[in-house]
Design a protein around this motif. Sequence first.
Motif, PDB file in Angstrom:
ATOM      1  N   CYS A  87       5.545  -8.479  -4.161  1.00 13.81           N
ATOM      2  CA  CYS A  87       5.076  -9.423  -5.178  1.00 13.81           C
ATOM      3  C   CYS A  87       5.555  -9.033  -6.581  1.00 13.81           C
ATOM      4  CB  CYS A  87       3.544  -9.470  -5.143  1.00 13.81           C
ATOM      5  SG  CYS A  87       2.841 -10.458  -6.467  1.00 13.81           S
ATOM      6  N   CYS A 122      -6.283 -11.959  -1.246  1.00  9.40           N
ATOM      7  CA  CYS A 122      -4.913 -11.455  -1.365  1.00  9.40           C
ATOM      8  C   CYS A 122      -4.880  -9.971  -1.067  1.00  9.40           C
ATOM      9  CB  CYS A 122      -4.363 -11.709  -2.760  1.00  9.40           C
ATOM     10  SG  CYS A 122      -2.864 -10.771  -3.082  1.00  9.40           S
ATOM     11  N   CYS A 364       4.567 -14.287  -2.792  1.00 13.70           N
ATOM     12  CA  CYS A 364       3.159 -14.378  -2.422  1.00 13.70           C
ATOM     13  C   CYS A 364       2.927 -14.719  -0.953  1.00 13.70           C
ATOM     14  CB  CYS A 364       2.497 -15.425  -3.305  1.00 13.70           C
ATOM     15  SG  CYS A 364       0.731 -15.539  -3.017  1.00 13.70           S
ATOM     16  N   LEU A 393       7.685 -16.511  -8.660  1.00 15.69           N
ATOM     17  CA  LEU A 393       6.763 -16.597  -9.795  1.00 15.69           C
ATOM     18  C   LEU A 393       7.433 -16.155 -11.093  1.00 15.69           C
ATOM     19  CD1 LEU A 393       3.825 -14.757  -8.015  1.00 15.69           C
ATOM     20  CD2 LEU A 393       3.821 -17.166  -8.617  1.00 15.69           C
TER      21      LEU A 393
HETATM   22  S1  SF4 Z   1      -2.066 -13.868  -4.759  1.00 13.96           S
HETATM   23 FE1  SF4 Z   1       0.145 -13.814  -4.390  1.00 13.96          FE
HETATM   24  S2  SF4 Z   1       1.014 -13.771  -6.438  1.00 13.96           S
HETATM   25 FE2  SF4 Z   1      -1.117 -13.127  -6.615  1.00 13.96          FE
HETATM   26  S3  SF4 Z   1      -1.051 -10.908  -6.455  1.00 13.96           S
HETATM   27 FE3  SF4 Z   1      -1.409 -11.744  -4.416  1.00 13.96          FE
HETATM   28  S4  SF4 Z   1       0.648 -11.818  -3.535  1.00 13.96           S
HETATM   29 FE4  SF4 Z   1       0.923 -11.645  -5.727  1.00 13.96          FE
END
Ligand code: SF4
Lengths: 441, 399
Positions: A87, A122, A364, A393
């Motif tokens: 990420c 996440c 992500c 992103l």
């Molecule tokens: S939700 Fe997605 S963009 Fe946000 S920290 Fe987690 S992996 Fe990264």
Amino acid sequence: MATVQKDRSMQLQKDMIAEHFELLAHAEENHTPVVYTFVPGNLTELIRSFGALPVLPEINALQSGMRKQSADYIAEAERIGHSEDVCTYVKCDIGMMRTGNIGPAGTKLPKPDLLLLSYTGCYTFMKWFELLREEYQCPAVMFHVPYQGDGEMEPAHREYMIKQLKEQVIPALEKATGRAYDEEKLRYHLELSAKVEDDLVAVLQAGKLVPSPIEGYFGTVYYVGPIFSAFRGTEGGVEYYRALREEIEERAALGLGPVTPDGPLNDQKYRLVVEGPPNWTSFRDFWKIFYDEGAVAVASTYTKVGGLYDQGFRHDPSRPLETLADYCLGCYTNLSLPSRIDLIAKYIREYAADGFVIHSVKSCNSFSAGQLHMLRELERISGVPGCFLESDLVDSRYYGQANLKNRVESYLQMLDSRMRGERNVPTPPSKPDRVALKVAP
Amino acid sequence: MPGPAKGTRQPPSRAAIVEQVRELYDDLDFSSVRRWLAEHPTWKAAGYLPVYAPRELLHACGFLPIGIHGAGDRLEIIRGDAFYQSYICHLPRSVIEMAQSGRLDMLSAVLFPSTCDVIRNLSGIWKLLYPAVYVRYVDVPQGAKSEEAISFWENELQRLVDDLGALSGRRPTEADLRASVDLYNRVRAMIRRLYQLRQERPWDLPTEELYLLLRAGEMVPPEDFLTLAEDYLGAVAADPRRQRDNSRVVIAGAFCEQPPLGLIKSIERTGCYIVDDDFLLGNRFLTHDVSLEGNPIRTLAEAFVQNDLCSSVLYEIKPTGKKETMRDRAAACRADGIIFATASFCDPALLDQPMLRAGAEEAGIPCIAFKYAENTGQFQQFREQAGTFSDSIKLWGAS
Ligand code: SF4
Ligand code: SF4
């Protein structure tokens, strides 16, 4: 008139953010504790009840992307051994920290007194704060938010979370701030949050109108900025969202569309629902691809990662810890894939969308893994064709303007011919004279 | 503890056992599982993805636990790529490929552990694609070793037992549960024994063989695995090998998507003894026996929460934990170096690696890192890297 009101909300937001970063810049000398946390499942009210200032690393990362600084930060993180595969928010944050930790407002960010790892939806969050703990050598506390794999909130999960708040999170905040937990203060902030959420929902649901007075994705990321970051549960937040709601009501009454970087988008040819976070490094170029063609997003999922208020959730000061638990459990990225599909299908229906776009970002896995199947399922359920786009992103290496433009244009052409042939969405309501935006659960 | 049947049969040779487990590894149709189910009509099969799944509970509820570890380099991906973008690891696409081609249709239930968001979201895809299959996302507790974590996990496990019991019609009694916990304690003890022996005599117990044996262990009933493993230990004792001047290495980062067998072989053939690894980590996730006293679901929950394994899929409570993990692991197995071998796009492994590697290097342990995919077919580059690494360790060690 409308312009004045728009300027007012924008100005309010600008002032609020500037003041916040100013406070952060002087946090150390003023002995103001600082707590880092994440947008989904952020416990802003609780943090503020301890007199601490929240810092949201994702917001800093996306701001770095918009300010074209993320490339250097990512390069720095990769130079010290972070993989190109992971990420880019994490790498952007670590790169920023390693190169002076100058935040979005151009001032230095303070070190955290506590990393509040609200583990909501996440996996990367866990590693991100483990990494920051190594960097800052500061305390961290894990708040485990169970995933809603079966699409329903389980009472036992709420209980588990309340116990964690009592046994782990609150003691960690007490220790980090040197202040005792004060439930009355928490209630005060929760009450303000509920007001903020009412007004935000009214704004989001304005996307149901034709023409839509809001841009429900690119435009709304600005609107959700304060509630996603430090200002839910604050007086400033209440004032901002009240002003924003009035401004949108005004635009709706005048039958105006949202304002884009190139002026108002009143002639709206396509109404879209968007899934996935935006690209930040070329945010305006990306948006332009859509508004140049008269496409407006009427609703989106990214704008719900900080809370699904439009589905009825409100922070409830009468059940302070329960409400924090419920809030975290219900954030968009904590929902199962079938629940996400149902929600998008509902948006397509309720917002009378002509189509939907899935913007899949390399960074992500939480959002992206499974999105190709979501595309097929959504097409099947809604009978509406979707458009699948890919970039990232804050890593501009994965953003290709020409390719994205081609894809979007061909998609919209296809929608166009489809809409000429048979328009399967209900005829939108006629333009209202004056609209009082209602909060519908 | 039941060992191999004594006196009545000729103990199989190392070659025969290796051939048997290799056949199981190669059998992507799970024919042995299907055969077994046909012979045991009161049983069902339940799959689980990496890393940790409470296999004893599946077993107690009348399910044969089957590890779903992807198809490696043995299956062409046709349907799986339509599910995953290029920047997502290979494992889920080969698992979907197996499922969509009917290779997993003997599974009545599938557990998706909280390893990462890819596996988490795959649970949702599974629900949509296979509504007749019981699907459960197994969200293990993260964070403090606390009473609330134990009760949360106990509650999750109880829910699993209730659901699975209802599905199979075999609602386990406390005695059934205890018997399965006991059985899996024995499986874990056997695996610890195998790992210990490999650490002591890696020349006698090549990782390629150990790996295949453990893969087989996730496809056959636990009792059969115990017999197989005992036979293997007997065969190893009867067939000692010559010790070579190899470097001793730990492999870290390969706990979910498994490397192709060729990669393991390549590392071993370039002068490295693998003396510790995290392949098929779920097998060794619980580092101690689960207590047989008291309510077995409760004791299993306690064993998980109080476990002392450091892993990328669990939150590290100890602030210095990440730094110390690889140093301690290397010391425990007297390793000369560490190879971080990680599946491409594997968030848990790759996000952890900078912390783990920094700790190892601060302790003066030589490290290298490379990425693979389960279907990697070319090993030349790994061979060269591992060979150079092994040589440099030897030189460095001699200086
Ligand atoms: S939700 Fe997605 S963009 Fe946000 S920290 Fe987690 S992996 Fe990264
Ligand atoms: S290989 Fe890594 S990213 Fe892929 S499913 Fe396994 S843990 Fe997740």
